[in-house]
Design a protein around this motif. Structure first.
Motif, PDB file in Angstrom:
ATOM      1  N   SER A   1       1.006  -1.064   0.088  1.00  0.00           N
ATOM      2  CA  SER A   1      -0.024  -0.088  -0.079  1.00  0.00           C
ATOM      3  C   SER A   1       0.647   1.208   0.078  1.00  0.00           C
ATOM      4  O   SER A   1       1.993   1.145   0.388  1.00  0.00           O
ATOM      5  CB  SER A   1      -0.974   0.097   1.275  1.00  0.00           C
TER       6      SER A   1
ATOM      7  N   LEU B   1      -2.644   7.105   1.836  1.00  0.00           N
ATOM      8  CA  LEU B   1      -3.718   7.850   1.426  1.00  0.00           C
ATOM      9  C   LEU B   1      -3.650   9.089   0.711  1.00  0.00           C
ATOM     10  O   LEU B   1      -2.795   9.874   1.208  1.00  0.00           O
ATOM     11  CB  LEU B   1      -5.023   7.892   2.470  1.00  0.00           C
ATOM     12  N   ALA B   2      -4.488   9.362  -0.261  1.00  0.00           N
ATOM     13  CA  ALA B   2      -4.196  10.716  -0.985  1.00  0.00           C
ATOM     14  C   ALA B   2      -4.602  11.832   0.105  1.00  0.00           C
ATOM     15  O   ALA B   2      -5.520  11.328   0.972  1.00  0.00           O
ATOM     16  CB  ALA B   2      -5.342  10.588  -2.172  1.00  0.00           C
ATOM     17  N   ALA B   3      -4.083  12.948   0.023  1.00  0.00           N
ATOM     18  CA  ALA B   3      -4.195  14.155   0.952  1.00  0.00           C
ATOM     19  C   ALA B   3      -5.608  14.394   0.561  1.00  0.00           C
ATOM     20  O   ALA B   3      -6.318  14.626  -0.460  1.00  0.00           O
ATOM     21  CB  ALA B   3      -3.238  15.188   0.791  1.00  0.00           C
TER      22      ALA B   3
ATOM     23  N   ARG C   1      -6.609  -1.552   5.676  1.00  0.00           N
ATOM     24  CA  ARG C   1      -6.458  -0.104   5.608  1.00  0.00           C
ATOM     25  C   ARG C   1      -7.166   0.492   6.497  1.00  0.00           C
ATOM     26  O   ARG C   1      -8.049   0.209   6.975  1.00  0.00           O
ATOM     27  CB  ARG C   1      -6.781   0.446   4.218  1.00  0.00           C
TER      28      ARG C   1
ATOM     29  N   LYS D   1     -12.671   6.337   1.197  1.00  0.00           N
ATOM     30  CA  LYS D   1     -11.322   7.025   0.971  1.00  0.00           C
ATOM     31  C   LYS D   1     -10.618   6.103  -0.074  1.00  0.00           C
ATOM     32  O   LYS D   1     -10.263   4.934   0.187  1.00  0.00           O
ATOM     33  CB  LYS D   1     -10.554   6.933   2.327  1.00  0.00           C
TER      34      LYS D   1
ATOM     35  N   ARG E   1      -7.811   4.343  -2.511  1.00  0.00           N
ATOM     36  CA  ARG E   1      -6.295   4.356  -2.640  1.00  0.00           C
ATOM     37  C   ARG E   1      -5.674   5.469  -3.449  1.00  0.00           C
ATOM     38  O   ARG E   1      -6.275   6.125  -4.416  1.00  0.00           O
ATOM     39  CB  ARG E   1      -5.885   2.897  -3.143  1.00  0.00           C
ATOM     40  N   SER E   2      -4.394   5.605  -3.102  1.00  0.00           N
ATOM     41  CA  SER E   2      -3.701   6.719  -3.727  1.00  0.00           C
ATOM     42  C   SER E   2      -3.305   6.301  -5.118  1.00  0.00           C
ATOM     43  O   SER E   2      -2.664   7.340  -5.728  1.00  0.00           O
ATOM     44  CB  SER E   2      -2.331   7.095  -2.853  1.00  0.00           C
ATOM     45  N   GLU E   3      -3.162   5.119  -5.566  1.00  0.00           N
ATOM     46  CA  GLU E   3      -2.646   4.643  -6.626  1.00  0.00           C
ATOM     47  C   GLU E   3      -3.358   5.033  -7.813  1.00  0.00           C
ATOM     48  O   GLU E   3      -4.700   5.165  -7.354  1.00  0.00           O
ATOM     49  CB  GLU E   3      -2.388   2.974  -6.867  1.00  0.00           C
TER      50      GLU E   3
ATOM     51  N   GLY F   1      -6.913   3.665  -6.991  1.00  0.00           N
ATOM     52  CA  GLY F   1      -7.848   4.548  -6.569  1.00  0.00           C
ATOM     53  C   GLY F   1      -9.259   4.553  -7.331  1.00  0.00           C
ATOM     54  O   GLY F   1      -9.331   5.124  -8.370  1.00  0.00           O
TER      55      GLY F   1
END
Length: 527
Positions: free
Chosen positions: A9, A12-14, A95, A214, A216-218, A226
């Motif tokens: 992982s 997480l995106a801001a 997560r 929320k 994922r950041s990918e 995400g």
């Protein structure tokens, strides 16, 4: 015990804060209106393999793992997984910030119960959890521990299974529902919330953005990465008439058609306001016989079907344009690693004479074959009539009973005699992601009562599928897959009728559509 850790992982995106409400510009709600391949009458994606129910599942539920665009397993709800050196213990950590739509936190116990319900129904799930998993536990609310009896390389792949049945996660209280019964509470943790009060079968089903999801950041890739929702509301409208749907798309009354008929694609191409979105999803037309009730409980009578049917006839009738179809005499998709023509010599070529000979040898007495035929899905509407014509030419007596797809989905679960509300055969479609190998292919499950509707029962085929689970490399997998195909042909678990592709149709202001084995609505923008 020594563990080998895999980081699965990223942070997480801001979350960017909005400005003061008083000065923020007003924004209209963004609504995406779509026409899917079928009306939604059944939601439970574990109770049924119907793709429209799977599609609903991707809106409201999430998965522990997912396949990306390269079919690589990636984490989704899972943050990290530790795999022991002997490959017998998998420790998964969820997560942070995972919530159900009712605001309650997602727990490991929720996920464990969800896996138990899914694995009781799904072909691959049964193999993994019955044959290989010795124990599954949750030492704390965020940790899932799965212990195996022996190693298999398919555990994480099973948890990332992309199509029917998908191992969607549900709250424990809902997942405790008997897998043979439908759920009635549709709480998930996915990117959209089902507006149950606005769901009207025959009219529409509505989803709204889950503001506490929320992603994922990918970047989004296949079913992984995400799941960023960029519209406020999605409405699936039930418009059964394809021409009417395309007229609505052209007029801007809707934005998206999942599966426009192939014969209407030129009309879409000629409209300057519309575009086709070509994905890489292959579909396989299939006939599924019922192995429990006469006359198709007779193996030789089922064998006659292989000679009576002809792939080319089905493909021309259902698709028409050779640009979008392919003759493929394999249970596994053409062009994939396990593709094979083993056991297919002389089959699926419309040899009515040979079929007649087999029926005579089998002592076929003219008992009607009740053939269920879907009428409301354009891609399937010609499968029944073509099957009836070819079977009657070969000497079968066919009682084709027409019905909408959702009625067929419900009826195919019945084990009653065909003259008492049951059935003998029906046509359907599987996407390529569902038929890549003999364990993943649900219709190759020959586990008797544990198999899907049709209920094939073949000990040799089940042994081969178990052997595939243990195969150490691709060469071994290829050998077993070919043997499994030959055995499934001999038994006639199902009959492949060729492959096709089908583009989406959207208005030109729609972008960000993900290329995946099922339609997903995150990442889509409407300008």
């Amino acid at each position: 015990m020594r563990f080998r850790k895999f980081a699965l992982s990223a942070a997480l995106a801001a979350v960017v804060g909005a400005g003061p409400v008083a000065t923020a510009p007003a924004s209209a709600e963004t609504v995406l209106k779509a026409v899917m391949h079928s009306d939604v009458k059944i939601i439970d994606p574990i109770w049924t393999t119907a793709y429209i129910s799977r599609n609903v599942g991707y809106m409201i539920y999430d998965t522990l793992f997912a396949l990306d665009a390269n079919n690589d397993v990636k984490p989704q709800m899972v943050d990290k997984v530790d795999i022991s050196a002997d490959k017998l213990t998998y420790t998964m950590t969820l997560r942070d910030g995972l919530l159900w739509h009712d605001g309650q936190p997602v727990t490991a116990e929720d996920c464990i119960q969800s896996l138990k319900r899914w694995s009781a129904k799904d072909s691959l799930g049964q193999k993994v959890f019955t044959g290989f998993v010795s124990e599954i536990s949750s030492p704390d609310p965020k940790t899932i521990v799965i212990k195996l009896k022996e190693p298999t390389g398919l555990l994480l792949f099973a948890l990332a299974k992309p199509s029917s049945n998908v191992p969607f996660m549900m709250p424990k209280r809902i997942a405790e529902t008997d897998p043979g019964k439908q759920i009635s509470d549709f709480i998930g943790s996915g990117p959209f919330v089902l507006k149950k009060d606005e769901w009207k079968p025959g009219d529409k089903i509505v989803f709204t953005k889950f503001d506490k999801y929320k992603p994922r950041s990918e970047p989004a890739s296949g079913f992984a990465g995400g799941k960023v929702v960029k519209v406020d509301r999605v409405e699936w409208l039930a418009i059964a008439d394809a021409q009417q749907a395309i007229n609505a798309l052209s007029a801007g009354e809707i934005d998206y058609i999942e599966q426009p008929p192939h014969d209407l694609l030129p009309l879409i191409k000629s409209d300057g306001n519309l575009k086709l979105v070509v994905n890489h999803v292959t579909g396989q037309f299939t006939i599924r016989p019922n192995s429990l009730v006469p006359p198709l409980n007779n193996p030789k009578i089922k064998q006659a079907l292989w000679y009576a049917l002809n792939q080319e006839d089905f493909l021309k009738a259902a698709v028409g344009d050779p640009e979008y179809y392919k003759v493929c005499k394999s249970y596994y998709p053409c062009g994939t690693p396990l593709y094979t023509t083993a056991g297919m010599d002389g089959l699926l070529a419309g040899n009515a004479k040979k079929a007649q000979e087999l029926l005579k040898e089998a002592g076929y007495d003219g008992t009607p074959v009740v053939l269920m035929a879907s009428t409301d899905l354009p891609i399937l509407s010609n499968i029944g009539p073509v099957a009836k014509q070819l079977m009657e030419r070969a000497g079968f007596k066919v009682d084709m009973q027409s019905m909408d797809w959702q009625t067929l989905v419900a009826r195919r679960n019945k084990k009653d005699p065909s003259n008492a509300g049951g059935w003998n055969a029906f046509g359907t479609v599987w996407v390529g992601a569902d038929i890549l190998n003999p364990v993943l292919t649900a219709y190759m499950n020959a586990g008797c009562d544990k198999a899907l509707f049709g209920w094939p029962c073949d000990e040799k085929l089940e042994k081969l599928r178990n052997d595939f689970m243990r195969a150490p490399d691709l060469d071994a997998q290829k050998k077993i897959a070919a043997e499994a195909q030959e055995e499934a042909i001999a038994y006639t678990t199902h009959i492949p009728l060729g492959e096709y592709t089908a583009p989406l149709a959207v208005r030109k202001n729609i972008d960000g559509i993900i290329d995946a084995a099922a339609p997903v609505f995150w990442n889509i923008t409407k300008k």
